[in-house]
Design an enzyme around this catalytic site. Structure first.
Site, PDB file in Angstrom:
ATOM      1  N   PHE A  81     161.380  30.651  -1.074  1.00 38.85           N
ATOM      2  CA  PHE A  81     160.195  31.527  -0.996  1.00 38.85           C
ATOM      3  C   PHE A  81     159.794  32.087  -2.360  1.00 38.85           C
ATOM      4  CE2 PHE A  81     160.384  33.100   3.739  1.00 38.85           C
ATOM      5  CZ  PHE A  81     159.804  31.913   4.129  1.00 38.85           C
ATOM      6  N   ASN A 102     164.371  20.600  -0.584  1.00 34.85           N
ATOM      7  CA  ASN A 102     163.993  21.760  -1.395  1.00 34.85           C
ATOM      8  C   ASN A 102     164.767  22.987  -0.957  1.00 34.85           C
ATOM      9  OD1 ASN A 102     162.140  24.177  -0.405  1.00 34.85           O
ATOM     10  ND2 ASN A 102     161.674  22.410   0.915  1.00 34.85           N
ATOM     11  N   SER A 136     162.120  28.932   7.599  1.00 29.89           N
ATOM     12  CA  SER A 136     162.556  28.398   6.313  1.00 29.89           C
ATOM     13  C   SER A 136     164.075  28.497   6.248  1.00 29.89           C
ATOM     14  CB  SER A 136     161.954  29.188   5.151  1.00 29.89           C
ATOM     15  OG  SER A 136     162.667  28.847   3.963  1.00 29.89           O
ATOM     16  N   ASN A 140     165.867  28.526   3.626  1.00 31.87           N
ATOM     17  CA  ASN A 140     166.343  28.935   2.299  1.00 31.87           C
ATOM     18  C   ASN A 140     166.343  30.436   2.054  1.00 31.87           C
ATOM     19  OD1 ASN A 140     166.736  26.195   1.388  1.00 31.87           O
ATOM     20  ND2 ASN A 140     164.506  26.025   1.404  1.00 31.87           N
ATOM     21  N   THR A 141     166.069  31.233   3.096  1.00 26.25           N
ATOM     22  CA  THR A 141     166.188  32.688   2.975  1.00 26.25           C
ATOM     23  C   THR A 141     167.242  33.135   3.977  1.00 26.25           C
ATOM     24  OG1 THR A 141     163.898  32.962   2.266  1.00 26.25           O
ATOM     25  CG2 THR A 141     164.961  34.887   3.236  1.00 26.25           C
ATOM     26  N   LYS A 155     155.949  29.053  13.509  1.00 28.21           N
ATOM     27  CA  LYS A 155     156.529  27.810  12.968  1.00 28.21           C
ATOM     28  C   LYS A 155     158.038  27.836  13.113  1.00 28.21           C
ATOM     29  CE  LYS A 155     156.455  24.777   8.940  1.00 28.21           C
ATOM     30  NZ  LYS A 155     155.752  24.491   7.690  1.00 28.21           N
ATOM     31  N   ASN A 206     159.597  23.001  10.733  1.00 28.35           N
ATOM     32  CA  ASN A 206     159.932  23.148   9.317  1.00 28.35           C
ATOM     33  C   ASN A 206     160.900  22.036   8.853  1.00 28.35           C
ATOM     34  OD1 ASN A 206     160.205  24.518   6.745  1.00 28.35           O
ATOM     35  ND2 ASN A 206     159.598  26.376   7.837  1.00 28.35           N
TER      36      ASN A 206
HETATM   37  C1  LIG Z   1     158.739  21.653  -1.522  1.00 22.37           C
HETATM   38  C2  LIG Z   1     158.455  22.169  -0.139  1.00 22.37           C
HETATM   39  C3  LIG Z   1     158.135  23.502   0.033  1.00 22.37           C
HETATM   40  C4  LIG Z   1     157.862  23.995   1.326  1.00 22.37           C
HETATM   41  N1  LIG Z   1     157.524  25.305   1.473  1.00 22.37           N
HETATM   42  C5  LIG Z   1     157.207  25.775   2.707  1.00 22.37           C
HETATM   43  C6  LIG Z   1     156.780  27.112   2.882  1.00 22.37           C
HETATM   44  O1  LIG Z   1     156.624  27.877   1.933  1.00 22.37           O
HETATM   45  N2  LIG Z   1     156.519  27.532   4.153  1.00 22.37           N
HETATM   46  C7  LIG Z   1     156.628  26.712   5.247  1.00 22.37           C
HETATM   47  O2  LIG Z   1     156.368  27.144   6.365  1.00 22.37           O
HETATM   48  N3  LIG Z   1     157.014  25.426   5.093  1.00 22.37           N
HETATM   49  C8  LIG Z   1     157.294  24.947   3.860  1.00 22.37           C
HETATM   50  N4  LIG Z   1     157.664  23.627   3.719  1.00 22.37           N
HETATM   51  C9  LIG Z   1     157.801  22.777   4.925  1.00 22.37           C
HETATM   52  C10 LIG Z   1     156.551  21.943   5.199  1.00 22.37           C
HETATM   53  O3  LIG Z   1     155.461  22.770   5.496  1.00 22.37           O
HETATM   54  C11 LIG Z   1     156.803  20.989   6.385  1.00 22.37           C
HETATM   55  O4  LIG Z   1     157.049  21.769   7.542  1.00 22.37           O
HETATM   56  C12 LIG Z   1     157.991  20.060   6.170  1.00 22.37           C
HETATM   57  O5  LIG Z   1     158.032  19.628   4.831  1.00 22.37           O
HETATM   58  C13 LIG Z   1     157.943  18.826   7.077  1.00 22.37           C
HETATM   59  O6  LIG Z   1     156.790  18.062   6.862  1.00 22.37           O
HETATM   60  P1  LIG Z   1     156.755  16.734   5.928  1.00 22.37           P
HETATM   61  O7  LIG Z   1     157.891  15.864   6.366  1.00 22.37           O
HETATM   62  O8  LIG Z   1     155.419  16.132   6.143  1.00 22.37           O
HETATM   63  O9  LIG Z   1     156.945  17.229   4.536  1.00 22.37           O
HETATM   64  C14 LIG Z   1     157.932  23.132   2.444  1.00 22.37           C
HETATM   65  C15 LIG Z   1     158.258  21.784   2.248  1.00 22.37           C
HETATM   66  C16 LIG Z   1     158.509  21.295   0.993  1.00 22.37           C
HETATM   67  C17 LIG Z   1     158.854  19.834   0.822  1.00 22.37           C
END
Ligand SMILES: Cc1cc2nc3c(=O)[nH]c(=O)nc-3n(C[C@H](O)[C@H](O)[C@H](O)COP(=O)(O)O)c2cc1C
Length: 345
Positions: free
Chosen positions: A108, A104, A167, A169-170, A207, A236
């Site tokens: 934000f 992704n 993140s 992406n910022t 985080k 993350n």
């Molecule tokens: C579509 C998407 C959006 C995410 N948005 C955020 C976010 O806004 N803030 C954040 O701290 N992590 C965000 N994450 C990261 C997740 O919280 C997590 O740290 C990461 O996906 C790893 O866990 P997983 O393998 O179980 O998905 C996002 C992940 C995905 C897939």
């Protein structure tokens, strides 16, 4: 709606539909406390089980009525930004089906603090432990102030706050994980917290990214501990591209799901060593089974979160991961999660 049906839609349309259904409470109830051995504590918060929903699924606190029924031990909303922000152009979420992973680059997207605060104000006790993950607007001239505003805004309405400096992406956001910038950010947040909350300090978690160099990781852990951060969320999404098969593997953005499991669990083990088990760690990244959850606890996680496993397996992932984790603890004669944390070290 079964996750198979949702997967017929493009990822973001599926997500919007899921949020709508959950927001209207249109899901069956699964108990969160069906495994007494799994009841645990994170930074003083009592959890019916260690498995939380990670940030990013419910960025705007729209889905809590349904999410709270799914059996998660805790739920993190956000990332919330002070001002509304559209995020990057679509498409910006990609399914890597063969890898059961996602990439992704949402960047934000947030409805902003005011709308999220209004929803959290309607919070019900039955929703359990809720945290808010906060960030900075992309065009902010003073990111530290953005986090301070976010902390002030959500603090009275949630049980803990997560500082998201990871993140991918910022542009520039991850720079806040380093050196003097991290020190200044954490000092400002700790000072702000000291002036809030008549009922004792609520936990603040940091985080972090899985892509830190090991010397950066060590410096970050030292700074976080010196500042009095209550715990780390590890971590993350990653910019790395370990062996992937899905056709979208070359898309820009953060990778999540099983290909992140080994990377994030190794980082967890390193941080458990660096912090000598004194700082609670949350293990997140690639959890899709009880064995994955168990590996993270043994590496040093006091609690867990997942996101991508929920997308691929649907709500059943909660019962599956917890049931399998409970069986593994029983098999190895661990009486509790707390007694298992870091047992691989
Ligand atoms: C579509 C998407 C959006 C995410 N948005 C955020 C976010 O806004 N803030 C954040 O701290 N992590 C965000 N994450 C990261 C997740 O919280 C997590 O740290 C990461 O996906 C790893 O866990 P997983 O393998 O179980 O998905 C996002 C992940 C995905 C897939």
């Amino acid at each position: 709606m079964p996750s198979r049906t949702l997967h017929l839609l493009p990822p973001e349309a599926a997500h919007r539909l899921a949020i709508w259904g959950l927001g209207h409470g249109l899901v069956g109830r699964q108990p969160a406390d069906a495994w007494p051995r799994l009841a645990t504590c994170l930074c003083g918060l009592s959890l019916p089980n260690p498995l939380g929903l990670a940030a990013g699924f419910d960025k705007n606190a729209e889905a809590l009525p349904g999410l709270a029924k799914l059996g998660f031990g805790w739920i993190e909303i956000g990332t919330v930004l002070p001002r509304p922000q559209a995020g990057n152009p679509k498409p910006r979420i990609f399914r890597l089906r063969q890898d059961r992973a996602l990439i992704n680059r949402l960047g934000f997207n947030s409805q902003g603090l005011e709308r999220v605060r209004a929803r959290l104000a309607g919070r019900k006790p039955s929703w359990g432990v809720i945290g808010a993950n906060i960030g900075a607007n992309r065009d902010s001239t003073d990111p530290v102030q953005d986090y301070v505003s976010g902390l002030r805004g959500v603090y009275p309405l949630v049980d803990y706050v997560t500082i998201n400096v990871s993140s991918p992406n910022t542009p520039g956001l991850r720079e806040l994980q380093h050196g003097g910038r991290l020190e200044a950010l954490l000092a400002a947040l700790m000072e702000t917290r000291a002036g809030l909350g008549p009922d004792g300090p609520k936990p603040i978690l940091l985080k972090i990214a899985p892509d830190l160099e090991q010397d950066q990781e060590r410096a970050m852990a030292e700074t976080a501990m010196a500042a009095g951060i209550d715990g780390l969320i590890v971590g993350n999404t990653t910019l790395a591209r370990p062996d992937l098969r899905g056709r979208h593997r070359d898309q820009a953005g953060g990778l999540s799901g099983p290909p992140l499991m080994a990377i994030s669990t190794a980082q967890l083990a390193r941080l458990h060593r660096l912090t000598q088990g004194k700082l609670p760690l949350v293990g997140v990244g690639g959890i899709a089974s009880g064995a994955d959850a168990y590996a993270k606890v043994r590496a040093g996680a006091s609690a867990l979160q997942l996101y991508t496993g929920f997308i691929y397996q649907g709500p059943g992932v909660v019962r599956r991961v917890l049931g399998e984790l409970d069986a593994l603890l029983a098999r190895d004669r661990h009486a509790s999660i707390a007694a298992t944390v870091g047992s691989d070290a």
